[in-house]
Design a protein around this motif. Structure first.
Motif, mmCIF file in Angstrom:
data_model
loop_
_atom_site.group_PDB
_atom_site.id
_atom_site.type_symbol
_atom_site.label_atom_id
_atom_site.label_comp_id
_atom_site.label_asym_id
_atom_site.label_seq_id
_atom_site.Cartn_x
_atom_site.Cartn_y
_atom_site.Cartn_z
ATOM 1 N N ARG A 159 -6.192 -14.352 6.227
ATOM 2 C CA ARG A 159 -7.040 -13.405 5.483
ATOM 3 C C ARG A 159 -6.756 -11.965 5.915
ATOM 4 O O ARG A 159 -6.635 -11.068 5.065
ATOM 5 C CB ARG A 159 -8.516 -13.740 5.694
ATOM 6 C CG ARG A 159 -9.438 -12.793 4.962
ATOM 7 C CD ARG A 159 -10.888 -13.210 5.070
ATOM 8 N NE ARG A 159 -11.332 -13.254 6.454
ATOM 9 C CZ ARG A 159 -12.554 -13.585 6.845
ATOM 10 N NH1 ARG A 159 -13.452 -13.927 5.916
ATOM 11 N NH2 ARG A 159 -12.893 -13.603 8.109
ATOM 12 N N ALA A 160 -6.630 -11.729 7.211
ATOM 13 C CA ALA A 160 -6.383 -10.364 7.700
ATOM 14 C C ALA A 160 -5.043 -9.841 7.172
ATOM 15 O O ALA A 160 -4.932 -8.661 6.800
ATOM 16 C CB ALA A 160 -6.393 -10.349 9.232
ATOM 17 N N CYS A 161 -4.032 -10.722 7.117
ATOM 18 C CA CYS A 161 -2.717 -10.302 6.616
ATOM 19 C C CYS A 161 -2.780 -9.990 5.118
ATOM 20 O O CYS A 161 -2.173 -9.019 4.661
ATOM 21 C CB CYS A 161 -1.675 -11.383 6.893
ATOM 22 S SG CYS A 161 -1.195 -11.463 8.630
ATOM 23 N N LEU A 162 -3.487 -10.804 4.369
ATOM 24 C CA LEU A 162 -3.614 -10.542 2.922
ATOM 25 C C LEU A 162 -4.370 -9.239 2.680
ATOM 26 O O LEU A 162 -3.973 -8.424 1.835
ATOM 27 C CB LEU A 162 -4.328 -11.706 2.229
ATOM 28 C CG LEU A 162 -3.549 -13.030 2.181
ATOM 29 C CD1 LEU A 162 -4.442 -14.149 1.670
ATOM 30 C CD2 LEU A 162 -2.303 -12.904 1.309
ATOM 31 N N ASP A 163 -5.446 -9.036 3.415
ATOM 32 C CA ASP A 163 -6.235 -7.808 3.238
ATOM 33 C C ASP A 163 -5.394 -6.584 3.614
ATOM 34 O O ASP A 163 -5.443 -5.550 2.934
ATOM 35 C CB ASP A 163 -7.511 -7.857 4.100
ATOM 36 C CG ASP A 163 -8.492 -8.934 3.627
ATOM 37 O OD1 ASP A 163 -8.219 -9.585 2.591
ATOM 38 O OD2 ASP A 163 -9.522 -9.146 4.296
ATOM 39 N N HIS A 164 -4.619 -6.714 4.683
ATOM 40 C CA HIS A 164 -3.754 -5.618 5.119
ATOM 41 C C HIS A 164 -2.661 -5.351 4.079
ATOM 42 O O HIS A 164 -2.364 -4.198 3.740
ATOM 43 C CB HIS A 164 -3.138 -5.978 6.472
ATOM 44 C CG HIS A 164 -2.285 -4.907 7.059
ATOM 45 N ND1 HIS A 164 -2.739 -3.633 7.304
ATOM 46 C CD2 HIS A 164 -0.975 -4.910 7.453
ATOM 47 C CE1 HIS A 164 -1.758 -2.902 7.823
ATOM 48 N NE2 HIS A 164 -0.684 -3.660 7.915
ATOM 49 N N ALA A 165 -2.065 -6.413 3.565
ATOM 50 C CA ALA A 165 -1.024 -6.265 2.542
ATOM 51 C C ALA A 165 -1.588 -5.565 1.304
ATOM 52 O O ALA A 165 -0.906 -4.746 0.674
ATOM 53 C CB ALA A 165 -0.449 -7.631 2.174
ATOM 54 N N ALA A 166 -2.822 -5.876 0.974
ATOM 55 C CA ALA A 166 -3.454 -5.238 -0.196
ATOM 56 C C ALA A 166 -3.522 -3.725 -0.011
ATOM 57 O O ALA A 166 -3.320 -2.963 -0.964
ATOM 58 C CB ALA A 166 -4.855 -5.824 -0.408
ATOM 59 N N GLU A 167 -3.784 -3.286 1.216
ATOM 60 C CA GLU A 167 -3.788 -1.838 1.480
ATOM 61 C C GLU A 167 -2.380 -1.255 1.362
ATOM 62 O O GLU A 167 -2.181 -0.175 0.811
ATOM 63 C CB GLU A 167 -4.326 -1.562 2.885
ATOM 64 C CG GLU A 167 -5.832 -1.761 2.988
ATOM 65 C CD GLU A 167 -6.313 -1.633 4.425
ATOM 66 O OE1 GLU A 167 -5.638 -0.981 5.229
ATOM 67 O OE2 GLU A 167 -7.373 -2.211 4.740
ATOM 68 N N LEU A 168 -1.405 -2.012 1.882
ATOM 69 C CA LEU A 168 -0.021 -1.514 1.884
ATOM 70 C C LEU A 168 0.516 -1.284 0.472
ATOM 71 O O LEU A 168 1.328 -0.393 0.247
ATOM 72 C CB LEU A 168 0.903 -2.498 2.625
ATOM 73 C CG LEU A 168 0.682 -2.648 4.131
ATOM 74 C CD1 LEU A 168 1.567 -3.754 4.695
ATOM 75 C CD2 LEU A 168 0.972 -1.329 4.858
ATOM 76 N N ILE A 169 0.069 -2.102 -0.475
ATOM 77 C CA ILE A 169 0.648 -2.007 -1.825
ATOM 78 C C ILE A 169 -0.241 -1.218 -2.787
ATOM 79 O O ILE A 169 0.043 -1.168 -3.982
ATOM 80 C CB ILE A 169 0.934 -3.409 -2.423
ATOM 81 C CG1 ILE A 169 -0.366 -4.206 -2.609
ATOM 82 C CG2 ILE A 169 1.918 -4.183 -1.538
ATOM 83 C CD1 ILE A 169 -0.220 -5.417 -3.499
ATOM 84 N N GLN A 170 -1.279 -0.620 -2.245
ATOM 85 C CA GLN A 170 -2.166 0.199 -3.110
ATOM 86 C C GLN A 170 -1.350 1.243 -3.854
ATOM 87 O O GLN A 170 -0.550 1.958 -3.252
ATOM 88 C CB GLN A 170 -3.217 0.897 -2.259
ATOM 89 C CG GLN A 170 -4.598 0.313 -2.479
ATOM 90 C CD GLN A 170 -5.645 1.010 -1.631
ATOM 91 O OE1 GLN A 170 -5.354 2.002 -0.962
ATOM 92 N NE2 GLN A 170 -6.858 0.508 -1.655
ATOM 93 N N GLY A 171 -1.564 1.331 -5.147
ATOM 94 C CA GLY A 171 -0.888 2.360 -5.936
ATOM 95 C C GLY A 171 0.529 2.000 -6.342
ATOM 96 O O GLY A 171 1.187 2.770 -7.058
#
Lengths: 162, 162
Positions: free
Chosen positions: B15-27
């Motif tokens: 979950r932490a990796c998915l949430d972090h990845a979501a931030e990385l690909i914002q925009g």
């Protein structure tokens, strides 16, 4: 809250309740009873918590990780509506901690199974024995216990045999 | 550490990796690709993280909770060794986030499956796209990314398409 969030919280609640129950029964004689083996993760946790107690496991059929299968003399295979009443001669009043999680993934079905089995479980527990349960359970012989700190109401359940 | 402890940590890391990845690909434009639906818990989490992105799912056969089955136009059924290469015309270079967890429960088997599929996954990812993976993956096109804070090395894996 996603199903992943919800699942993580449920597992954390399960573990917190088992760890708390282990403190509650410290110094009290008795065996441990795992009702539903599943993949054996919780059984493995119980083995860590209770290295010096006998742990009996009831399950319809074994589908656990090979490292998490109890020895045959403590594995009770079959439908719990038949095996639990038959266990009475062997374990009646000797169980100090029971954990109930048959894990059908359907909350209503879990409560229905629990309702069918509650009277038999209560007869196996010693006075003061603790029942840790996924489904909510209503039984005159069982008093609800407060959940450990940080666990939301209804996420998991703790009872004590009166 | 019991298997219950270990499982909870693995899910928290996922979950932490998915949430972090979501931030990385914002925009960054692109679709999401879930490789392995399983019971659908992670797919449900991806739906919450990415309400405005298309989420495609590859799976051999559906065994998920009925609420967690993707619509047929975004469900790619079959052996991923066949379906991933065939996806290239449709999604090649358009995937901004892929999550790989085929979940056999056997770490060596998971790494072997990942090794077979890595080249196809890399071709689907856009430049800068992120791969979140249960097994470790070695591929020249993929650079390891640091894990989110609090996640132990090797518990889960993050890569970025060069």
């Amino acid at each position: 809250m996603s199903r992943l969030d919800s699942f993580i919280r449920r597992l954390q609640a399960q573990r917190a309740c088992l760890d708390h129950a282990a403190e509650l029964i410290q110094g009290v004689d008795g065996v441990v009873l795992e009702l539903g083996l599943g993949n054996g993760r919780t059984y493995d946790h119980l083995r860590e918590l209770f290295p010096d107690r006998e742990i009996f496991v009831c399950e319809r059929r074994v589908a656990a990780h090979p490292d998490c299968v109890p020895p045959p003399e403590r594995l009770i295979l079959g439908d719990m509506r038949e095996t639990l009443p038959a266990l009475h001669d062997r374990l009646g009043g000797r169980v100090v901690l029971a954990h109930f999680d048959v894990g059908t993934g359907d909350a209503a079905a879990n409560r229905a199974i629990a309702a069918e089995l509650t009277a038999f479980i209560a007869l196996l527990l010693c006075r003061g024995g603790v029942l840790v349960s996924d489904p909510q359970i209503d039984a005159p012989e069982l008093a609800p216990l407060p959940l450990p700190k940080g666990i939301a109401p209804e996420r998991y359940h703790l009872y004590q045999r009166k």
